[in-house]
Design an enzyme around this catalytic site. Structure first.
Site, short mmCIF file in Angstrom:
data_model
loop_
_atom_site.label_atom_id
_atom_site.label_comp_id
_atom_site.label_asym_id
_atom_site.label_seq_id
_atom_site.Cartn_x
_atom_site.Cartn_y
_atom_site.Cartn_z
N TRP A 179 0.65 -1.12 0.26
CA TRP A 179 -0.04 -0.32 0.17
C TRP A 179 0.81 1.03 0.18
CZ3 TRP A 179 -0.54 4.40 3.49
CH2 TRP A 179 -0.76 4.94 3.05
N GLU A 220 -3.06 -2.88 -2.50
CA GLU A 220 -4.12 -2.38 -1.55
C GLU A 220 -4.49 -1.32 -2.46
OE1 GLU A 220 -5.54 -1.10 3.18
OE2 GLU A 220 -3.61 -2.11 2.35
N LYS A 222 -6.94 2.64 -1.96
CA LYS A 222 -7.71 3.59 -1.74
C LYS A 222 -8.15 4.76 -1.52
CE LYS A 222 -6.28 5.92 2.93
NZ LYS A 222 -5.87 5.67 4.47
N ASP A 253 -9.77 -2.90 1.62
CA ASP A 253 -10.15 -2.40 3.18
C ASP A 253 -11.47 -1.65 3.37
OD1 ASP A 253 -9.43 -0.26 4.71
OD2 ASP A 253 -7.68 -1.29 5.58
N HIS A 256 -11.99 1.68 2.32
CA HIS A 256 -11.51 2.69 1.77
C HIS A 256 -11.90 2.71 0.33
CE1 HIS A 256 -6.51 1.48 3.04
NE2 HIS A 256 -6.86 1.96 3.70
N HIS A 280 -8.20 -6.33 4.38
CA HIS A 280 -7.73 -5.56 5.75
C HIS A 280 -9.39 -5.10 6.39
CE1 HIS A 280 -3.43 -4.80 5.56
NE2 HIS A 280 -3.79 -6.17 5.39
N ASP A 288 -12.30 6.45 6.30
CA ASP A 288 -11.59 5.56 6.74
C ASP A 288 -10.58 5.75 7.88
OD1 ASP A 288 -9.42 3.45 6.64
OD2 ASP A 288 -7.82 4.13 5.59
N ASP A 290 -10.53 4.03 10.61
CA ASP A 290 -10.32 2.99 11.04
C ASP A 290 -10.60 2.78 13.03
OD1 ASP A 290 -7.95 2.22 9.49
OD2 ASP A 290 -7.41 3.87 9.15
N ASP A 320 -7.54 -3.93 11.00
CA ASP A 320 -6.43 -2.88 10.61
C ASP A 320 -7.24 -1.80 10.83
OD1 ASP A 320 -4.53 -0.90 9.65
OD2 ASP A 320 -5.14 -0.96 7.58
#
Length: 417
Positions: A179, A220, A222, A253, A256, A280, A288, A290, A320
Site C-alpha cells: 500500500w 491495496e 484507497k 480494505d 477504503h 483488511h 477511513d 480505522d 487494520d
C-alpha cells in the site's frame, strides 16, 4: 440440558451441524495487526506519522519497544479463541544496527520468526511506504524522482524476500501487501503520468523471483488520505486491473471506499475471477477512520459472503485499525472476537436452504427465516467455543485486561526504552 446443548438442538432442527461449524471456525487464522499496540510508531525511532495516517488518543500503556509489544500481543492472544497470525509492517524490524528500509533483510526479523514459532502463530507482512524522509512529499513508487522511486522499489523487493523467509520458516503462506500513500491534495494537472510510473515500479518489483508456496502478493487501493483528498494514484480501478492482469491478489480494505459502498458486495465478484483475495477489516465511520471492529451489519455480511462462497481457505482475513483512545489490548480482543463472531453466525445459518429459497423465488419464506435467525442463540454457541479454547467467556476477558493495565501498562511512560 446446558445452554449450549439447547442451542445446538435448535440449530440442528434447521439443518445446521454445530460441531462442523465450530471445527471450521477453529481452523480460521485471522491476521492481527501489530500496529494497534503502539499507534503505528514502529521501532525506527523516526519521524511522526505521515502519508494520510493518523492515530488519535493518548491512552496509557503504549508499547515502547519490541519486548513490550510482544508481551501485549501475548496478552491479547490469550483472550482470543484459536491460533492466528501477526501482521507486521517493515518498520517493526528488530535490530541493533542502523539500516534503512531498502536494505532490510530477513535477519532483521528473526526475532519475530522466533516469537511466532514459539507460539504456533503465522506472520504476514507489509512494506512501509510512509513516515520516512523519502516519503515526505507523499510520493513513493509514483514519484517523478527516479532515485526516490528506486529506493521504494528496492524496499518492496526486500520486503518480498522477508515475507518469503517468514513463509519458509513457519511453513505457511505469508501475505505481502503493498500500500502506498501517493496522491495530491488538490486536483492534479496530470493524472496519467503518476499512474504510469506506479505501474512501471510495480512491474519491476514483481520481476523478482520468489516461491509462491510461501508468499502471496497483493496490492491495496484507497480512495484518499489526509492531505491527499483530490487524487490517489493507487485507485481501486488501477489496482483491480493491475492485480487481474498480473495474477496477484487485490486487497480490499473496508475503509477504503466511498461511505455508500460495502466490501461485502464485492467479495463474490472478485472470487469469480481470482483464486484468492485479501481483506483488511476495520470499522470506518464516514471515512477511513480505522475504528475498532464492531459486530455491525456490514461485518456480519462480510462473514456471510466468505462462508456462503465456501471461501474460508481462499480469503486472507486481516484487521487494520489503530485506536489510541482506549486500552489497546482491549481493542485487539474486541476486534478479533467480533470477526470470529461474524464468521460463526454465518457458519450457523442453513445456507444451502436459504440459497434454495432464493433460487425458487420463495422470497416470503426466505425473508421470514432470515429474520428469525437473528434471534437464534448464537451467543451460547460462542460461549462454548471460547470454553473449548480455554479463553474467557462473554465480557469476562476484560478482567484480565484491567489487571494487566493496573500491573503492567500503568507503569509505562512515554519514553522509549
Amino acid at each position: 440440558m446446558t445452554r449450549f446443548e439447547s442451542a445446538k438442538e435448535m440449530y440442528q432442527n434447521i439443518g445446521v451441524d454445530v460441531d462442523a461449524a465450530l471445527k471450521k471456525l477453529n481452523n480460521v487464522k485471522i491476521s492481527m495487526h501489530c500496529w494497534q499496540g503502539d499507534d503505528v510508531a514502529g521501532f525506527e525511532n523516526g519521524s511522526s506519522l505521515d502519508g494520510g495516517i493518523a492515530a488519535t488518543g493518548n491512552y496509557l500503556g503504549k508499547a515502547r519497544n519490541s519486548a513490550e509489544l510482544m508481551a501485549d500481543l501475548d496478552k491479547a492472544f490469550s483472550l482470543i479463541p484459536g491460533k492466528h497470525k501477526v501482521n507486521l509492517h517493515a518498520s517493526y524490524a528488530i535490530t541493533d544496527e542502523k539500516v534503512d528500509r531498502d536494505k532490510l533483510e530477513p535477519k532483521h526479523f528473526k526475532a519475530w520468526v522466533d516469537y511466532a514459532k514459539d507460539r504456533g502463530l503465522g506472520l504476514d507482512f507489509n512494506p512501509t511506504l510512509f513516515s520516512h524522509p523519502k516519503a515526505a512529499n507523499g510520493l513513493t513508487l509514483s514519484s517523478p524522482d527516479k532515485k526516490i522511486r528506486q529506493f521504494w522499489i528496492d524496499h518492496c523487493k526486500a520486503s518480498r524476500k522477508i515475507a518469503e523467509y517468514f513463509g519458509k520458516e513457519l511453513r505457511t503462506t505469508t501475505l505481502n501487501n503493498i500500500w502506498i500513500p501517493d496522491g495530491y491534495k488538490n486536483a492534479p494537472a496530470d493524472r496519467l503520468s503518476p499512474r504510469k510510473r506506479l505501474k512501471e515500479s510495480l512491474d519491476e518489483i514483481f520481476t523478482q523471483k520468489v516461491d509462491a508456496k510461501y508468499i502471496a502478493d497483493c496490492v491495496e487501493s484507497k480512495v484518499f488520505g489526509i492531505g491527499f483528498e483530490s487524487y490517489t494514484v493507487g485507485s481501486s480501478e488501477f489496482y483491480m486491473n493491475y492485480a487481474a492482469k498480473n495474477n496477484i491478489m487485490c486487497l480490499m480494505d473496508t475503509g477504503h471506499y466511498h461511505p455508500t459502498e460495502v466490501v461485502s458486495d464485492k467479495i463474490s465478484a472478485l472470487l469469480l475471477f481470482s483464486e484468492k483475495l485479501a481483506l483488511h477489516i476495520s470499522h470506518p465511520v464516514r471515512w477511513d477512520s480505522d475504528h475498532v471492529l464492531v459486530l455491525n451489519d456490514e461485518l456480519k455480511e462480510i462473514g456471510k459472503e466468505i462462508v456462503r462462497s465456501d471461501a474460508l481457505d481462499r480469503v486472507f482475513i486481516g484487521l487494520d485499525f489503530f485506536d489510541a483512545s482506549i486500552n489497546r489490548i482491549a481493542a485487539w480482543v474486541v476486534g478479533m472476537r467480533n470477526m470470529q463472531k461474524a464468521l460463526l453466525e454465518a457458519l450457523l445459518a442453513p445456507n444451502a436452504k436459504l440459497a434454495q429459497l432464493q433460487e425458487t423465488e420463495n422470497f416470503t419464506e426466505l425473508m421470514a427465516l432470515q429474520e428469525e435467525l437473528k434471534t437464534y442463540p448464537m451467543g451460547d454457541i460462542w460461549d462454548y467455543f471460547c470454553k473449548m479454547n480455554n479463553v474467557p467467556e462473554k465480557q469476562n476477558w476484560l478482567i484480565d485486561v484491567k489487571n494487566y493495565e493496573k500491573n503492567v501498562l500503568s507503569k509505562r511512560t512515554e519514553q522509549t526504552i
